[in-house]
Each structure stands twice: as structure tokens, then as C-alpha cells.
Write a protein that holds these residues in place. Sequence first.
Motif, PDB file in Angstrom:
ATOM      1  N   GLY A   1       0.764  -1.241   0.000  1.00 43.47           N
ATOM      2  CA  GLY A   1       0.000   0.000   0.000  1.00 43.47           C
ATOM      3  C   GLY A   1       0.798   1.295   0.000  1.00 43.47           C
ATOM      4  N   GLY A   2       2.113   1.213  -0.091  1.00 42.46           N
ATOM      5  CA  GLY A   2       2.916   2.441  -0.135  1.00 42.46           C
ATOM      6  C   GLY A   2       2.923   3.173   1.197  1.00 42.46           C
ATOM      7  N   ASP A   3       3.388   4.415   1.172  1.00 43.02           N
ATOM      8  CA  ASP A   3       3.595   5.147   2.425  1.00 43.02           C
ATOM      9  C   ASP A   3       2.455   6.092   2.803  1.00 43.02           C
ATOM     10  N   GLU A   4       1.822   6.659   1.803  1.00 44.92           N
ATOM     11  CA  GLU A   4       0.827   7.710   2.076  1.00 44.92           C
ATOM     12  C   GLU A   4      -0.575   7.107   2.180  1.00 44.92           C
ATOM     13  N   PRO A   5      -1.210   7.194   3.367  1.00 48.32           N
ATOM     14  CA  PRO A   5      -2.506   6.520   3.551  1.00 48.32           C
ATOM     15  C   PRO A   5      -3.685   7.322   2.998  1.00 48.32           C
ATOM     16  N   ASP A   6      -3.568   7.760   1.762  1.00 45.85           N
ATOM     17  CA  ASP A   6      -4.645   8.525   1.145  1.00 45.85           C
ATOM     18  C   ASP A   6      -4.870   8.005  -0.281  1.00 45.85           C
ATOM     19  N   PRO A   7      -6.011   7.317  -0.489  1.00 39.41           N
ATOM     20  CA  PRO A   7      -6.257   6.704  -1.800  1.00 39.41           C
ATOM     21  C   PRO A   7      -6.360   7.724  -2.930  1.00 39.41           C
ATOM     22  N   GLU A   8      -6.627   8.980  -2.592  1.00 39.52           N
ATOM     23  CA  GLU A   8      -6.755  10.008  -3.627  1.00 39.52           C
ATOM     24  C   GLU A   8      -5.409  10.367  -4.236  1.00 39.52           C
ATOM     25  N   ILE A   9      -4.367  10.309  -3.424  1.00 41.98           N
ATOM     26  CA  ILE A   9      -3.057  10.727  -3.950  1.00 41.98           C
ATOM     27  C   ILE A   9      -2.080   9.565  -4.085  1.00 41.98           C
ATOM     28  N   ASN A  10      -2.410   8.408  -3.506  1.00 41.55           N
ATOM     29  CA  ASN A  10      -1.487   7.272  -3.548  1.00 41.55           C
ATOM     30  C   ASN A  10      -2.156   6.053  -4.203  1.00 41.55           C
ATOM     31  N   PRO A  11      -1.851   5.803  -5.469  1.00 32.72           N
ATOM     32  CA  PRO A  11      -2.482   4.686  -6.178  1.00 32.72           C
ATOM     33  C   PRO A  11      -2.197   3.329  -5.544  1.00 32.72           C
ATOM     34  N   LYS A  12      -1.069   3.197  -4.847  1.00 37.61           N
ATOM     35  CA  LYS A  12      -0.758   1.920  -4.195  1.00 37.61           C
ATOM     36  C   LYS A  12      -1.698   1.665  -3.013  1.00 37.61           C
ATOM     37  N   PHE A  13      -2.054   2.738  -2.320  1.00 38.96           N
ATOM     38  CA  PHE A  13      -3.012   2.599  -1.213  1.00 38.96           C
ATOM     39  C   PHE A  13      -4.410   2.303  -1.759  1.00 38.96           C
ATOM     40  N   ARG A  14      -4.772   2.979  -2.841  1.00 45.35           N
ATOM     41  CA  ARG A  14      -6.039   2.691  -3.530  1.00 45.35           C
ATOM     42  C   ARG A  14      -6.110   1.199  -3.918  1.00 45.35           C
ATOM     43  N   HIS A  15      -5.015   0.717  -4.498  1.00 50.99           N
ATOM     44  CA  HIS A  15      -4.937  -0.688  -4.908  1.00 50.99           C
ATOM     45  C   HIS A  15      -5.145  -1.630  -3.726  1.00 50.99           C
TER      46      HIS A  15
ATOM     47  N   ASP B   1      -2.118  -5.409  17.873  1.00 47.63           N
ATOM     48  CA  ASP B   1      -1.382  -6.001  16.756  1.00 47.63           C
ATOM     49  C   ASP B   1      -0.234  -5.097  16.310  1.00 47.63           C
ATOM     50  N   VAL B   2      -0.079  -3.965  16.991  1.00 47.62           N
ATOM     51  CA  VAL B   2       1.036  -3.046  16.696  1.00 47.62           C
ATOM     52  C   VAL B   2       1.647  -2.569  18.000  1.00 47.62           C
ATOM     53  N   TRP B   3       2.904  -2.133  17.923  1.00 48.23           N
ATOM     54  CA  TRP B   3       3.619  -1.747  19.145  1.00 48.23           C
ATOM     55  C   TRP B   3       3.056  -0.478  19.764  1.00 48.23           C
ATOM     56  N   SER B   4       2.487   0.414  18.947  1.00 51.36           N
ATOM     57  CA  SER B   4       1.838   1.610  19.482  1.00 51.36           C
ATOM     58  C   SER B   4       0.630   1.959  18.631  1.00 51.36           C
ATOM     59  N   HIS B   5      -0.534   1.662  19.152  1.00 47.94           N
ATOM     60  CA  HIS B   5      -1.783   1.941  18.434  1.00 47.94           C
ATOM     61  C   HIS B   5      -1.852   3.424  18.054  1.00 47.94           C
ATOM     62  N   LYS B   6      -1.575   4.277  19.007  1.00 48.87           N
ATOM     63  CA  LYS B   6      -1.664   5.734  18.796  1.00 48.87           C
ATOM     64  C   LYS B   6      -0.729   6.194  17.691  1.00 48.87           C
ATOM     65  N   GLN B   7       0.523   5.721  17.782  1.00 56.00           N
ATOM     66  CA  GLN B   7       1.531   6.214  16.846  1.00 56.00           C
ATOM     67  C   GLN B   7       1.394   5.631  15.452  1.00 56.00           C
ATOM     68  N   LEU B   8       0.594   4.579  15.329  1.00 54.93           N
ATOM     69  CA  LEU B   8       0.462   3.971  14.004  1.00 54.93           C
ATOM     70  C   LEU B   8      -0.903   4.205  13.340  1.00 54.93           C
ATOM     71  N   LEU B   9      -1.738   4.993  14.012  1.00 56.63           N
ATOM     72  CA  LEU B   9      -3.083   5.211  13.461  1.00 56.63           C
ATOM     73  C   LEU B   9      -3.064   5.835  12.070  1.00 56.63           C
ATOM     74  N   ASN B  10      -2.030   6.583  11.766  1.00 55.16           N
ATOM     75  CA  ASN B  10      -1.932   7.189  10.441  1.00 55.16           C
ATOM     76  C   ASN B  10      -0.829   6.548   9.592  1.00 55.16           C
ATOM     77  N   VAL B  11      -0.426   5.350   9.995  1.00 59.69           N
ATOM     78  CA  VAL B  11       0.616   4.634   9.259  1.00 59.69           C
ATOM     79  C   VAL B  11      -0.024   3.468   8.503  1.00 59.69           C
ATOM     80  N   VAL B  12       0.288   3.381   7.218  1.00 56.83           N
ATOM     81  CA  VAL B  12      -0.279   2.324   6.371  1.00 56.83           C
ATOM     82  C   VAL B  12      -0.021   0.957   7.009  1.00 56.83           C
ATOM     83  N   SER B  13      -1.069   0.161   7.127  1.00 54.96           N
ATOM     84  CA  SER B  13      -1.156  -1.163   7.769  1.00 54.96           C
ATOM     85  C   SER B  13      -2.039  -1.104   9.010  1.00 54.96           C
ATOM     86  N   HIS B  14      -2.230   0.089   9.572  1.00 52.02           N
ATOM     87  CA  HIS B  14      -3.018   0.173  10.813  1.00 52.02           C
ATOM     88  C   HIS B  14      -4.003   1.347  10.791  1.00 52.02           C
ATOM     89  N   THR B  15      -4.232   1.958   9.635  1.00 52.04           N
ATOM     90  CA  THR B  15      -5.189   3.077   9.579  1.00 52.04           C
ATOM     91  C   THR B  15      -6.609   2.541   9.737  1.00 52.04           C
TER      92      THR B  15
END
Length: 267
Positions: free
Chosen positions: A114-128, A163-177
Amino acid sequence: MSFSIATWNINSVRLRMPLVEKFLAEYQPDVLCLQETKCPDDLFPSKAFRKAGYEHIAISGQKGYHGVATVARRPVEVVDRRRFCDIDDCRHLSIHVEAGDREILLHNFYVPAGGDEPDPEINPKFRHKLDFVAEMHDVTAVSGENYSSVLVGDLNIAPLEHDVWSHKQLLNVVSHTPIETTSFEAMREAGGWVDLMRQVVPPTEKLYTWWSYRSRDWVASNRGRRLDHIWSSADLSPRLAGIDIITEARGWDRPSDHVPVIARFDL
DNA sequence: ATGGTTGCCAAGCAA
């Protein structure tokens, strides 16, 4: 009888064949599902697998990227190599295998990162990635009198808080949004799948299968995520004898960033 | 906020 299924994102099967051999010799799962083999089918190290006792091999590989393989000590019959999102990536392989009193339909998945940017509008890998998970809605946990389903793989989403080491810190990180974790859990439930790892380990407990390469000391920092999963149809869940997460494999020489997960059944 | 590492293959891209 006991029957075990392992899943492992190997991040290049050819490079890590010595580690795969070590794993198979030590843990001897009946079936091993690999992801990110990064290996075209004609270059797959079948000989080494046969030598290790895994004579039945189903592969769906491509050069350089992705790729899944399912190897077993007993016959497997390929059911499908499904294309998702109208893209020719090798990210799925399903097989039938006999296990005790039943036949199992086993899906092996490699979901896009899903790439780095968790926004399907600007990141085609996240859209995919989101589209891929949406398409997985019709992969359902089929079961009958002597028939069950299992779904394993690197699903690249860590759905629960622990399922992640820090729920708070990963809320905007691809894999845990939230958009990923919500659609992921909805897809799993709609398909009738049981999360077998969480059946054994309570959701209040941290559980990881992946530790980034980008850390000096993965043990000390322990910033892991649970990206790899084993699901089954509901009828198999009472037959689960245990789950083993082979965390030590992350410390092996030139390791994958993912570790193997094994589900053991009494069938 | 940024950078950190690895594997593909030989330059960046993907993870």
C-alpha cells in the motif's frame, strides 16, 4: 491425526532457501505457504524442497516482485490462481489438500503493502490495497461435512490495537489506519473467517509477526506488527490445537523481516 | 519531522 499449516513471507525464496530448509527440518509443517518469493516459476528451487521432503509444489511466481508458493508433504491440487484488481500480480494461490477426515481448501495471499501515504486520492498503491481487500469479500470460508477452508498469508494489515507496538503512533501509518482495519475486519467477518491467532492469544496481548529492517535492534525496540494471519472456517476452529509464532527466525542470519506462523490442528 | 534497511538487479523502486 495432527495437521499443521505454516505461512511465511520469505522476501526472496532463492536468497533464503537455507533458512527455509532450517525451518522445515525443525518444525516440519505439513504445508508451508510462502509469500514474496520474487522468483519466476522456472527458477523456483523445487529440487531443494523435494529434498527436504516437500515433494508437492504449487507456485505462482513472477520476476522480481510478489509471488506465492505452497509446498506440502502430501499431494496438493491447484484450485485457482486468482487475479485481483485486473492486475497480473502473483498474489493468490489456492489448493486442495487432504487432512485427516476432510479436504481443506487453502488460500495463500499476499496483499499489497500500500505504499507510504494513507490517502487513496493521492497514492495509487493505497487505492490498490483498499480495492484488493474489497475484492477479497467474495473469498468465503466454504465448509461442509468433510470440507473446510483455511486462508493464510501476508495480509499487510494489523487490525487490532495490540497487533502493533503503538496503536496511537500507528493510526496514520499504512497497515493500521482505521480505513484499512475496519474494511479488513468487515471482510473477514463477511467471509465467515475465524482469526485463529486471536482465538489463542487474547486481544489484550501484544502479538507481532513482522519487525522492520529499518531498526538497529529489533529485539530491544520491539516495534513489531501482526501482518501475517491464519484464518479458518468456523468448523475448524474447535479443532485448532495451537499456534506457534517462530519469533526466533527474525534473529537468524540474513533473515526475512517476517517470521513464520504455524497453526496445528487435530483432525 | 526525518531516516533508518533490504532485495530486486545494477538505478531507483518497492517494501
